[in-house]
Write an enzyme that holds these catalytic residues in place. Structure first.
Site, PDB file in Angstrom:
ATOM      1  N   HIS A 157      37.510  36.574  36.362  1.00 18.95           N
ATOM      2  CA  HIS A 157      37.870  37.227  37.336  1.00 18.95           C
ATOM      3  C   HIS A 157      36.678  38.596  37.228  1.00 18.95           C
ATOM      4  O   HIS A 157      36.036  38.858  37.839  1.00 18.95           O
ATOM      5  CB  HIS A 157      38.504  37.471  38.018  1.00 18.95           C
ATOM      6  CG  HIS A 157      39.463  36.043  38.750  1.00 18.95           C
ATOM      7  ND1 HIS A 157      39.315  35.916  40.323  1.00 18.95           N
ATOM      8  CD2 HIS A 157      40.077  35.287  37.906  1.00 18.95           C
ATOM      9  CE1 HIS A 157      40.069  34.568  40.434  1.00 18.95           C
ATOM     10  NE2 HIS A 157      40.217  33.999  39.008  1.00 18.95           N
TER      11      HIS A 157
ATOM     12  N   ILE B 173      38.639  31.192  43.687  1.00 20.87           N
ATOM     13  CA  ILE B 173      39.773  31.344  44.147  1.00 20.87           C
ATOM     14  C   ILE B 173      40.814  31.819  43.049  1.00 20.87           C
ATOM     15  O   ILE B 173      40.246  31.534  41.777  1.00 20.87           O
ATOM     16  CB  ILE B 173      40.724  29.743  44.231  1.00 20.87           C
ATOM     17  CG1 ILE B 173      41.917  29.523  44.589  1.00 20.87           C
ATOM     18  CG2 ILE B 173      40.556  28.587  43.512  1.00 20.87           C
ATOM     19  CD1 ILE B 173      42.238  30.410  46.130  1.00 20.87           C
TER      20      ILE B 173
ATOM     21  N   ASN C 249      41.549  27.594  35.934  1.00 21.54           N
ATOM     22  CA  ASN C 249      42.501  27.974  36.676  1.00 21.54           C
ATOM     23  C   ASN C 249      43.059  26.412  37.270  1.00 21.54           C
ATOM     24  O   ASN C 249      44.216  26.509  38.249  1.00 21.54           O
ATOM     25  CB  ASN C 249      41.411  28.394  37.661  1.00 21.54           C
ATOM     26  CG  ASN C 249      42.117  28.663  39.436  1.00 21.54           C
ATOM     27  OD1 ASN C 249      42.597  29.563  39.299  1.00 21.54           O
ATOM     28  ND2 ASN C 249      41.542  28.002  40.275  1.00 21.54           N
TER      29      ASN C 249
ATOM     30  N   HIS D 131      41.920  33.791  32.452  1.00 25.18           N
ATOM     31  CA  HIS D 131      41.521  33.314  33.196  1.00 25.18           C
ATOM     32  C   HIS D 131      40.849  34.692  34.183  1.00 25.18           C
ATOM     33  O   HIS D 131      39.939  35.127  34.727  1.00 25.18           O
ATOM     34  CB  HIS D 131      42.867  33.024  34.514  1.00 25.18           C
ATOM     35  CG  HIS D 131      42.703  32.825  35.380  1.00 25.18           C
ATOM     36  ND1 HIS D 131      43.578  32.096  36.453  1.00 25.18           N
ATOM     37  CD2 HIS D 131      41.702  32.177  36.287  1.00 25.18           C
ATOM     38  CE1 HIS D 131      43.630  32.246  37.439  1.00 25.18           C
ATOM     39  NE2 HIS D 131      41.726  32.242  37.571  1.00 25.18           N
TER      40      HIS D 131
ATOM     41  N   HIS E 238      35.370  28.600  34.605  1.00 28.90           N
ATOM     42  CA  HIS E 238      36.772  29.272  35.392  1.00 28.90           C
ATOM     43  C   HIS E 238      37.705  28.165  35.862  1.00 28.90           C
ATOM     44  O   HIS E 238      38.766  28.184  35.693  1.00 28.90           O
ATOM     45  CB  HIS E 238      36.167  30.032  37.035  1.00 28.90           C
ATOM     46  CG  HIS E 238      36.890  29.982  38.145  1.00 28.90           C
ATOM     47  ND1 HIS E 238      37.612  29.826  39.077  1.00 28.90           N
ATOM     48  CD2 HIS E 238      38.010  31.222  37.551  1.00 28.90           C
ATOM     49  CE1 HIS E 238      38.775  30.458  39.879  1.00 28.90           C
ATOM     50  NE2 HIS E 238      39.218  31.139  39.143  1.00 28.90           N
TER      51      HIS E 238
END
Length: 919
Positions: A578, A919, A771, A573, A767
Site C-alpha cells: 500500500h 482493498i 491480503n 502488507h 498484495h
C-alpha cells in the site's frame, strides 16, 4: 430481435462501431454504418477501391451514425464535413431523491442552453494561425430527450463541422455547464478517413461551477513525448500542469490534483495527548509520502493535520474514488463490520469487565448461532438494553460470521505443529521465513543498548530434532529455517507491555523434514534488558514432552503468531504494498501524460489505491484505529512500520526473485525457467508467485520493446516524462531514501522492464498473496491471535499466576487471547478487507471500457499473450493443488493454496489477483 432493435433505435441490419454493450441505451432515427470523408472517397467506394469499413470498426464501444450526418458543406473557400461523436455516460444505479431532481433540472437547463459543450482538436497545426486545428464548439444534442432512459450506460450524440484539412483528431475538450458532475466512460468519433477514433475517458466531468476550465481527453493513440504531434504538445503540458496543482489550498472533492504530504494526520492531539502520534516522513522518521489534502493544522499542534472522521470523505483526486459498485460492496462490508462489533462494543461500554471467551465453543458460536447473545451475556445485556433482542432477531444473518476456510477441512489442524510450520510458507504471511545461514542467529541491534547479539537458542535445544544431523550439518545442507521478529519488536517491547497486551521479541527455528515439510524445533521469547547493554531475559521453548510443556508450547506459538500478525499487517502488507506504491502513483499522474505508453501500461495497476490508503489513514492505521486496537504493537504500530522502512526496505530487493535470494530461499540459477532455484522443494507462495512474475516480466518486456527498441538505446534516457516520473518518485515520493545507493538506474530497456515489473508485481500478486487470505486463513482467532494479553506463566516471576495456569490451563489460554471486543472487531475488519468487489479487475482479465485502451495493435497482441500466460498459470496452480507430493497444499485436511490463483468471483474467496491494491 428486430423489434427490440427498432425500440431502442438500432437498425436490425447490423451494428455500427458506436453501438454500446449490454445495458446501454442509444435512441436515434434513420441509421446506417456508412461514413465518408469526401466526395472522392464516395466515388472510390462506389468503384470498389476501398475496403469495407466494417473491418476497421472492431472496437469495444459502438454507436450508430445516420446517413444524414454524412454531408459535405461546401463553403466559398474550402469544404467542410460533418462528423459525429458518441459519448458513453455511466449513470448511477441508485440515486436519492435529490440526485433525481438535479438530473431533471440539468435536463431542463440543457434544453435552454446550459449544456455539455464539446470541441475536437487536431493533431495538426494550422499553418496560417500556427495553432492546432479545431472543430469549433458543439453541444450534446439529445441529453434532454434521454433524461428518462433507463440503463447503466447511455450513449449521447453530437455533431461537428470540420474543415476537410482538419487532420486526425487527437483530443477532445468537454465543458459541463450542468449543475452536476457526470461520469464519462469514453467518446468515439466517426466520419474521418482514418476510421473511428476512440477517446478512453473513465473520468468525472465536473460542472463549471466547480471546475471552470475545459476537460481534456486524448485519443487512445500512444505517443512518447518526443513523438507528440504538434497539435497536442501544449495540451499535453497543460493537462499535466493541472493535475500537479500549485501545492496550496485545501483540496475539494471535485479536484483532480495529485500532490505529496507526510503522514502527519494519523493522530488527533485535539482529542487528548494519548491520541497524538509522530509525523511519519522526514529525517527523523523516514516514510513514503501520501496524497496531500491541504487540511488545516490541529488546534493544539501546528505540525499535525486536522482529521476528517468517517463517514465524511477524506480527499483523493476525484477519479481515484471508489466507483459505485465498489463503494456499495465496501459500504456493505462496513455495515457488517459495524453490526458484528456493535453488541461487543455495547458490552464494553456498560460493563467494567473486559469479557473473555469462556470456552472454545463460545468462539464457535460466532459462526453457528450469531454474535454474542450466545456467550452467556444475554441477560446482562437485555436487562439494560432491551432493543438488543430486536437487533439480534432482525439482523441474525448479518450478526453471524462466516466460517473461515481454515476450519472447513480440519477444525483442529491449527493445534498441530506441522500446520503451524505450513503457515510460514503457505499462509497469510509467507514472506518472513528465511534460510538460516549461520548458527546461532545474531541480532543487528546496538549491543550497547539491547545486550549481547547472540540468540538464546543453543545447540542443546535443537540437536536431538535434526534427523541425526549436527546443527552445523543442518545449516550447511540448507535444512534450518527461521522466522525472526526479534529485531523489529525488541525496541518496542517495553512500550507494548505497558498497554493492555503483552509481547515478546520472537524467533522460531524450523527443520526441513525428508518429505519436504517443515517442523518447528525451538521458539525464543525475548524481553529487553533491564539496563542498557545488560543481558536480555529470554526463554526458549522446545516441542512438548508432557501436558504442562504442551500448554506452554501452545502459548509460545500464540506469541509467535501475534508477532507474525503485526509484522504481516504493518510491514509486509501495509508498508511494502500500500504505502510504497502511493508515491509512484502520485508521480505517474503528475509526470506521465495519459498518452504515454508507460502510463497506459501502469494505469490498471493504480486503480483505487489512493482511495483505500486514504480510508486506511482515516480508520485503520490512525490513533485508536482498528490496527492499534487489535494488533500487538498498539500505539507504536506505525512507528514499527517506519522503523522497517528506515532500516530494511530497499526497492531493488522488492521483486520476487530478489526477495527470495535476499532471504536465502532461492539461489540464482540461469538454467531454471525463472532464473532462480528454490531451496525449499514445496513453497506454495514462491512456486506460484514465480509463474505470475514470469508472465508479468514477459508482458512488460514485449510491451516496452514496442516503444524503446534495443536498436535505439538512447530513447529511455531522452524520454523527459519517463525520467521526470522516475526522478520525482525517488526524490520526492521516497525522498527520505533519495541518497540510497541501491536505487537502480533507468538507462536501458532492461532497467525499465525490471522497474515496471516490480511495481506491477507489488500492486497485483504480492498484495493479493498478503491480503485476501486474512479472513479465510486468519479469521479463527485462537489459531492466529492478532495480539496476546498475557506473558508465558513463570513461577519465578509470579507464583500465583503460575499456579492458576496449572489449575486451569484452558482458561489461562483463553484469557491470553484477545477479548470478545478485540476479537470481534478484528474478525469484522479482516472479513471486509478480504472481500472482492463485483467490479474487481483481475490480472490478465479483459481490459474493458467505453473505448479501447490503446490504438496500438501490437500492444493489444502483447496483452492477449499475457492473458493467455496468466490463464495457463492458473491451470498449473490448479494441478499443483491436487498433487499429493506437494504436502503443503494437498493432503488430509490441508487447504489448497489459491491466494495466487488469478481469477475469483466476488466476495471472500481466498483467491484472486486484482490488478491493483484496491482493498
Amino acid at each position: 430481435m428486430a423489434a427490440c432493435n427498432e425500440i431502442i433505435g438500432v437498425s436490425p441490419l447490423g451494428r455500427s462501431s458506436f453501438l454500446p454493450g449490454n445495458r446501454s441505451v442509444l435512441l436515434g432515427s434513420k441509421q446506417n454504418k456508412l461514413c465518408f470523408a469526401s466526395p472522392a472517397l464516395l466515388e472510390q467506394r462506389r468503384k470498389g477501391r476501398l475496403p469495407s469499413m466494417k473491418k476497421a470498426v472492431a472496437t469495444p464501444v459502438v454507436a450508430t451514425i445516420s446517413e444524414e450526418v454524412v454531408k459535405l458543406v461546401v463553403g466559398k473557400q474550402q469544404q467542410k464535413l460533418k462528423v459525429r461523436a458518441a459519448l458513453t455516460v455511466r449513470r448511477k444505479l441508485k440515486e436519492d431523491l435529490k440526485e433525481v431532481i438535479v438530473n431533471q433540472l440539468d435536463a431542463l437547463s440543457d434544453k435552454i442552453g446550459r449544456n455539455v459543450v464539446l470541441e475536437l482538436i487536431s493533431t495538426e497545426i494550422n499553418p496560417r494561425t500556427k495553432k492546432p486545428n479545431k472543430s469549433g464548439e458543439t453541444v450534446i444534442k439529445d441529453w434532454y430527450e434521454k433524461k428518462n432512459v433507463k440503463g447503466e450506460r447511455v450513449v449521447y450524440t453530437a455533431e461537428f463541422d470540420v474543415d476537410s484539412a482538419f487532420g486526425e483528431p487527437g483530443a477532445i475538450t468537454v465543458v459541463n455547464r450542468h449543475q452536476k458532475e457526470f461520469f464519462l466512460e469514453g467518446v468515439v468519433i466517426e466520419g474521418f478517413a482514418c476510421g473511428p477514433v476512440h477517446f478512453p475517458c473513465n473520468s468525472w466531468v465536473q460542472s463549471t461551477k466547480d471546475l471552470p476550465t475545459k476537460r481534456i481527453f486524448f485519443s487512445n493513440k500512444p505517443y512518447l513525448p518526443s513523438e507528440t504531434p504538434a497539435g497536442l504538445k501544449e495540451l499535453r503540458k497543460k493537462e499535466l500542469n493541472e493535475q500537479r496543482g500549485d501545492g496550496n489550498g485545501v483540496r475539494k472533492r471535485s479536484d483532480r490534483i495529485y500532490d505529496y504530504a507526510t503522514y502527519n494526520d494519523l493522530g488527533n492531539p485535539d482529542r487528548g495527548i494519548e491520541f497524538a502520534r509522530p509525523t511519519l516522513g522526514g529525517k527523523k522518521i523516514p516514510y513514503p509520502r501520501r496524497c496531500r489534502t491541504g487540511r488545516p493544522p490541529t488546534d493544539t499542534n501546528m505540525v499535525a493535520e486536522s482529521r476528517i472522521e468517517k463517514p465524511h470523505p477524506i480527499y483523493v483526486p476525484r477519479d481515484e474514488a471508489f466507483e459505485e459498485l465498489k463503494q456499495g460492496a465496501f459500504s456493505a462490508g462496513r455495515l457488517r463490520a459495524v453490526l458484528h462489533n456493535f453488541i461487543p462494543s455495547l458490552i464494553a461500554s456498560i460493563s467494567a469487565d473486559n469479557h473473555d471467551f469462556q470456552g472454545f465453543h463460545h468462539i464457535d458460536n460466532l459462526y453457528k448461532e450469531g454474535l454474542v447473545l450466545k456467550l452467556g451475556l444475554q441477560e446482562h445485556l437485555i436487562k439494560k438494553l432491551p432493543f438488543v433482542r430486536k437487533i439480534q432477531e432482525s439482523s441474525e444473518g448479518l450478526l453471524r460470521y462466516d466460517t473461515p476456510r481454515i476450519l472447513s477441512k480440519d477444525k483442529f489442524a491449527w493445534l498441530r505443529d506441522d500446520e503451524f510450520a505450513r503457515q510460514a510458507v503457505a499462509g497469510i504471511n509467507p514472506v518472513s521465513i528465511e534460510r538460516l545461514q549461520a548458527f546461532p542467529p545474531v541480532s543487528k541491534l546496538d549491543s550497547e543498548i539491547y545486550g549481547p547479539p547472540e540468540s538464546a537458542i543453543t545447540e542443546a535445544h535443537i540437536s536431538g530434532q535434526l534427523e541425526g544431523l549436527t546443527v552445523q550439518q543442518a545449516v550447511e545442507e540448507g535444512k534450518l529455517f527461521v522466522v525472526d521478529f526479534h529485531d523489529i519488536y525488541l525496541p518496542f517491547i517495553e512500550r507494548i507491555n505497558a498497554m493492555d497486551r503483552k509481547a515478546y521479541a520472537t524467533r522460531t527455528l524450523f527443520f526441513l523434514n525428508p518429505i519436504g515439510t517443515l517442523k518447528p524445533v525451538a521458539i525464543e521469547l525475548g524481553l529487553p534488558p533491564a539496563q542498557p547493554g545488560a543481558s536480555r531475559p529470554s526463554m526458549v521453548l522446545t516441542p512438548p514432552r508432557d501436558a504442562t510443556t504442551n500448554w506452554l508450547w501452545m502459548l509460545g506459538k500464540a506469541h509467535v503468531c501475534s508477532n507474525d500478525a503485526g509484522v504481516h499487517q504493518l510491514v509486509n502488507h501495509w508498508l511494502r504494498t500500500h504505502a510504497v506504491m502511493e508515491p509512484f502513483i502520485l508521480a505517474a499522474y503528475r509526470q506521465l501524460s495519459a498518452m504515454h505508453p508507460v502510463f497506459k501500461l501502469l494505469h490498471p495497476h493504480m486503480r483505487y489505491t489512493l482511495e483505500i490508503n486514504a480510508l486506511a489513514r482515516q480508520s485503520l492505521i490512525n490513533a485508536d484505529g482498528v490496527i492499534e486496537s487489535c494488533f500487538t504493537p498498539g500505539a507504536v504500530c506505525m512507528e514499527m512500520s517506519a522503523a522497517y522502512y528506515k532500516h530494511h526496505w530497499r526497492f531493488d530487493l522488492e521483486g520476487l526473485p530478489a526477495d527470495l535470494i535476499r532471504r536465502g530461499m532461492a539461489v540464482e540459477d540461469p538454467t531454471q525457467p525463472h532464473g532462480v532455484r528454490l531451496v525449499l522443494p514445496d513453497y506454495p507462495y514462491a512456486d506460484d508467485g514465480l509463474l505470475l512474475w514470469s508472465a508479468i516480466t514477459s508482458y512488460v518486456r514485449s510491451y516496452i520493446q514496442l516503444y524503446y527498441p534495443d536498436s535505439d538505446p538512447g530513447r529511455i534516457r531522452s524520454d523527459s516524462e519517463l525520467q521526470a516520473w522516475y526522478h520525482e518518485s525517488i526524490n520526492v515520493g521516497h525522498g527520505d531514501h533519495r541518497d540510497a545507493p541501491w536505487w537502480p538506474p533507468l538507462d536501458t530497456s532492461d532497467d525499465l522492464v525490471a522497474f515496471l515489473t516490480t511495481l506491477i508485481w507489488l500492486a497485483s500478486a504480492q498484495h493479493a498473496a498478503l491480503n485476501f487470505g486474512q479472513y479465510p486463513l486468519g479469521g479463527y482467532v485462537p489459531s492466529r491471535p492478532p495480539l496476546v494479553r498475557r506473558l508465558i506463566p513463570d513461577p519465578e516471576r509470579d507464583g500465583d499466576e503460575y499456579r492458576a495456569f496449572l489449575a486451569d490451563p484452558h482458561r489461562f489460554f483463553l484469557s491470553a487471547m484477545p477479548s470478545v471486543l478485540q476479537a470481534t472487531k478484528f474478525m469484522a475488519v479482516v472479513d471486509t478487507l478480504s472481500m472482492h468487489s463485483p467490479d474487481e479487475e483481475y490480472l490478465g482479465g479483459t481490459r474493458e471500457g467505453a473505448a479501447a485502451w490503446t490504438a496500438d495493435k501490437e500492444a493489444e497482441a502483447a496483452y492477449r499473450n499475457f492473458a493467455d500466460e496468466v490463464a495457463a498459470a492458473e491451470e498449473e496452480i490448479k494441478k499443483r493443488n491436487v498433487d499429493p507430493t506437494r504436502r503443503n497444499r494437498c493432503g488430509a485436511g490441508v487447504l489448497p493454496y489459491e491466494l495466487l490463483a488469478p481469477s475469483s468471483p466476488p466476495g471472500v474467496t481466498g483467491r484472486g489477483v486484482p490488478n491493483s491494491v484496491s482493498i
